[in-house]
Design a protein around this motif. Sequence first.
Motif, PDB file in Angstrom:
ATOM      1  N   UNK A 107     -11.802 -18.360  25.428  1.00 24.51           N
ATOM      2  CA  UNK A 107     -11.003 -18.260  24.195  1.00 24.51           C
ATOM      3  C   UNK A 107     -11.674 -17.322  23.188  1.00 24.51           C
ATOM      4  N   UNK A 108     -13.004 -17.267  23.198  1.00 28.49           N
ATOM      5  CA  UNK A 108     -13.702 -16.297  22.328  1.00 28.49           C
ATOM      6  C   UNK A 108     -13.506 -14.872  22.847  1.00 28.49           C
ATOM      7  N   UNK A 109     -13.508 -14.713  24.162  1.00 26.43           N
ATOM      8  CA  UNK A 109     -13.265 -13.368  24.728  1.00 26.43           C
ATOM      9  C   UNK A 109     -11.877 -12.892  24.291  1.00 26.43           C
ATOM     10  N   UNK A 110     -10.889 -13.787  24.401  1.00 19.98           N
ATOM     11  CA  UNK A 110      -9.511 -13.412  24.033  1.00 19.98           C
ATOM     12  C   UNK A 110      -9.422 -13.086  22.542  1.00 19.98           C
ATOM     13  N   UNK A 111     -10.140 -13.857  21.715  1.00 19.64           N
ATOM     14  CA  UNK A 111     -10.107 -13.575  20.266  1.00 19.64           C
ATOM     15  C   UNK A 111     -10.737 -12.229  19.959  1.00 19.64           C
ATOM     16  N   UNK A 112     -11.833 -11.896  20.651  1.00 17.93           N
ATOM     17  CA  UNK A 112     -12.461 -10.589  20.450  1.00 17.93           C
ATOM     18  C   UNK A 112     -11.495  -9.495  20.911  1.00 17.93           C
ATOM     19  N   UNK A 113     -10.876  -9.676  22.069  1.00 18.27           N
ATOM     20  CA  UNK A 113      -9.927  -8.673  22.581  1.00 18.27           C
ATOM     21  C   UNK A 113      -8.789  -8.465  21.576  1.00 18.27           C
ATOM     22  N   UNK A 114      -8.308  -9.570  21.000  1.00 17.85           N
ATOM     23  CA  UNK A 114      -7.228  -9.484  20.004  1.00 17.85           C
ATOM     24  C   UNK A 114      -7.668  -8.624  18.818  1.00 17.85           C
ATOM     25  N   UNK A 115      -8.878  -8.904  18.302  1.00 15.97           N
ATOM     26  CA  UNK A 115      -9.394  -8.141  17.142  1.00 15.97           C
ATOM     27  C   UNK A 115      -9.491  -6.656  17.488  1.00 15.97           C
ATOM     28  N   UNK A 116     -10.019  -6.357  18.656  1.00 16.24           N
ATOM     29  CA  UNK A 116     -10.245  -4.955  19.031  1.00 16.24           C
ATOM     30  C   UNK A 116      -8.896  -4.254  19.233  1.00 16.24           C
ATOM     31  N   UNK A 117      -7.960  -4.926  19.876  1.00 13.90           N
ATOM     32  CA  UNK A 117      -6.656  -4.308  20.147  1.00 13.90           C
ATOM     33  C   UNK A 117      -5.859  -4.064  18.868  1.00 13.90           C
ATOM     34  N   UNK A 118      -6.037  -4.945  17.892  1.00 11.94           N
ATOM     35  CA  UNK A 118      -5.209  -4.824  16.684  1.00 11.94           C
ATOM     36  C   UNK A 118      -5.900  -4.024  15.584  1.00 11.94           C
ATOM     37  N   UNK A 119      -7.213  -3.793  15.681  1.00  8.12           N
ATOM     38  CA  UNK A 119      -7.935  -2.936  14.709  1.00  8.12           C
ATOM     39  C   UNK A 119      -8.981  -2.127  15.479  1.00  8.12           C
ATOM     40  N   UNK A 120      -8.502  -1.161  16.277  1.00  7.62           N
ATOM     41  CA  UNK A 120      -9.411  -0.506  17.229  1.00  7.62           C
ATOM     42  C   UNK A 120     -10.441   0.452  16.619  1.00  7.62           C
ATOM     43  N   UNK A 121     -10.177   0.942  15.402  1.00  9.07           N
ATOM     44  CA  UNK A 121     -11.033   2.022  14.860  1.00  9.07           C
ATOM     45  C   UNK A 121     -12.515   1.642  14.887  1.00  9.07           C
ATOM     46  N   UNK A 122     -12.834   0.424  14.478  1.00  7.84           N
ATOM     47  CA  UNK A 122     -14.239   0.028  14.369  1.00  7.84           C
ATOM     48  C   UNK A 122     -14.913  -0.101  15.738  1.00  7.84           C
ATOM     49  N   UNK A 123     -14.100  -0.117  16.793  1.00 11.22           N
ATOM     50  CA  UNK A 123     -14.650  -0.390  18.133  1.00 11.22           C
ATOM     51  C   UNK A 123     -14.461   0.777  19.084  1.00 11.22           C
ATOM     52  N   UNK A 124     -14.057   1.906  18.508  1.00 12.36           N
ATOM     53  CA  UNK A 124     -13.731   3.071  19.326  1.00 12.36           C
ATOM     54  C   UNK A 124     -14.932   3.542  20.151  1.00 12.36           C
ATOM     55  N   UNK A 125     -14.726   3.620  21.467  1.00 16.53           N
ATOM     56  CA  UNK A 125     -15.750   4.104  22.399  1.00 16.53           C
ATOM     57  C   UNK A 125     -17.057   3.309  22.331  1.00 16.53           C
ATOM     58  N   UNK A 126     -16.922   1.990  22.080  1.00 17.46           N
ATOM     59  CA  UNK A 126     -18.102   1.114  22.034  1.00 17.46           C
ATOM     60  C   UNK A 126     -18.060   0.120  23.182  1.00 17.46           C
ATOM     61  N   UNK A 127     -19.235  -0.378  23.532  1.00 18.48           N
ATOM     62  CA  UNK A 127     -19.367  -1.439  24.544  1.00 18.48           C
ATOM     63  C   UNK A 127     -19.979  -2.659  23.869  1.00 18.48           C
ATOM     64  N   UNK A 128     -19.296  -3.806  23.983  1.00 24.57           N
ATOM     65  CA  UNK A 128     -19.805  -5.045  23.388  1.00 24.57           C
ATOM     66  C   UNK A 128     -20.148  -6.033  24.498  1.00 24.57           C
ATOM     67  N   UNK A 129     -21.332  -6.618  24.409  1.00 25.79           N
ATOM     68  CA  UNK A 129     -21.722  -7.686  25.335  1.00 25.79           C
ATOM     69  C   UNK A 129     -21.305  -9.022  24.722  1.00 25.79           C
ATOM     70  N   UNK A 130     -20.527  -9.806  25.463  1.00 23.96           N
ATOM     71  CA  UNK A 130     -20.002 -11.062  24.922  1.00 23.96           C
ATOM     72  C   UNK A 130     -20.715 -12.256  25.535  1.00 23.96           C
ATOM     73  N   UNK A 131     -21.458 -12.979  24.702  1.00 25.27           N
ATOM     74  CA  UNK A 131     -22.112 -14.217  25.127  1.00 25.27           C
ATOM     75  C   UNK A 131     -21.832 -15.249  24.042  1.00 25.27           C
ATOM     76  N   UNK A 132     -22.224 -16.509  24.282  1.00 28.60           N
ATOM     77  CA  UNK A 132     -22.242 -17.449  23.158  1.00 28.60           C
ATOM     78  C   UNK A 132     -23.556 -17.221  22.403  1.00 28.60           C
ATOM     79  N   UNK A 133     -23.794 -18.056  21.391  1.00 22.85           N
ATOM     80  CA  UNK A 133     -24.934 -17.767  20.505  1.00 22.85           C
ATOM     81  C   UNK A 133     -26.239 -18.370  21.003  1.00 22.85           C
ATOM     82  N   UNK A 134     -26.167 -19.193  22.083  1.00 22.32           N
ATOM     83  CA  UNK A 134     -27.393 -19.859  22.553  1.00 22.32           C
ATOM     84  C   UNK A 134     -27.371 -19.986  24.073  1.00 22.32           C
ATOM     85  N   UNK A 135     -28.482 -19.610  24.703  1.00 19.43           N
ATOM     86  CA  UNK A 135     -28.590 -19.796  26.156  1.00 19.43           C
ATOM     87  C   UNK A 135     -28.927 -21.253  26.449  1.00 19.43           C
ATOM     88  N   UNK A 136     -28.267 -21.818  27.457  1.00 21.87           N
ATOM     89  CA  UNK A 136     -28.486 -23.235  27.807  1.00 21.87           C
ATOM     90  C   UNK A 136     -28.707 -23.367  29.306  1.00 21.87           C
TER      91      UNK A 136
END
Length: 289
Positions: free
Chosen positions: A174-203
């Motif tokens: 659900x966080x991946x989908x929310x990030x995808x939504x943000x990038x798709x609807x406001x792409x300028x800030x993410x143009x030609x960038x690569x984001x690594x998606x993890x949660x905030x803590x390794x378990x």
Amino acid sequence: MENKNNITVFGATGRIGKELLKLLSQAQISVTAVTRDKNKAVIFPGVVWVEADMSDKASLAAALRGSRAVFLVSSVGKDFVTQQNNVIEAAQKLGVGHLVKLSSGVADKESPLYIPRVHGEVEAFLQTSGLPYTILRANGMMQNWLGELAESVKLERKFYESTGDGKRAYVDIRDIAEVAFKVLTAPQAHNNKTHLLTSDEAVNYDQVARALSDVVGEAVTYVPISLDEAGREMKESGMPGWAVETFLAYDQAQRNGQAEFVSRAVQDILAKPARTIEDFVLDYADRFR
Ligand SMILES: NC(=O)c1ccc[n+]([C@@H]2O[C@H](COP(=O)([O-])OP(=O)(O)OC[C@H]3O[C@@H](n4cnc5c(N)ncnc54)[C@H](OP(=O)(O)O)[C@@H]3O)[C@@H](O)[C@H]2O)c1
């Protein structure tokens, strides 16, 4: 001139695609959702389903007509690179404004392992295609636990993994989908960038077992198994050799403490903490009880 208002979502019947459709539909954005089989379509307001196969270039041109942006995700198989590159090529030719590709957290076109390698090859093709893009490299997903692990917890209050006490910052789909939504609807800030998606803590899996015990209301135990045992089980389940090899290497890396990396991308892009394992098990509690 053609009006480009749509966002086209590939993998729309899949785990990430479905979550993304929900968000786009709620935001009243017009969406073209792609499947090879319309019988699998899930109805959402504002979502129009089209049948297309990523192996069939003619069907892709029709699916992409009128699109300003594309979300590209699909399951890995033997024709994965050709199929995903077909979508990139078609989008580029049709003048799509932005393509967001869901990739592997360890994508690398030089990797000896199949899944990171094929994602790396597609990333390289995308980066030289001339199409504005964003790559979302996802770490291991919490929703993977809804299959065998959940069944095993339901049946015997135990689950079996071959990661020792190694940690990983599993990410909620659900966080991946929310990030995808943000990038798709406001792409300028993410143009030609690569984001690594993890949660905030390794378990590790002892922590997952504790979180599960709390929601199930009974002790849930993590039973560590060897990589050999895990490999045998994967082969017996009919998994192809390239998949077994990749998944065992992921587990081995985690056992050795090489999978503990944490990225801030989810919390930075969403401006809120990533979902935790406690959030996940609570939201899916019925699947484990
Ligand atoms: N599991 C993890 O922990 C993890 C971590 C990082 C990255 N990933 C990546 O995540 C991706 C899988 O995402 P997911 O779990 O959301 O997918 P999923 O639930 O397995 O669904 C796969 C989707 O791919 C579509 N698809 C497959 N072949 C297609 C074709 N030839 N033409 C059109 N559509 C096709 C399917 O559509 P139809 O069947 O409806 O046609 C379906 O919607 C993979 O690339 C994987 O490497 C997974």
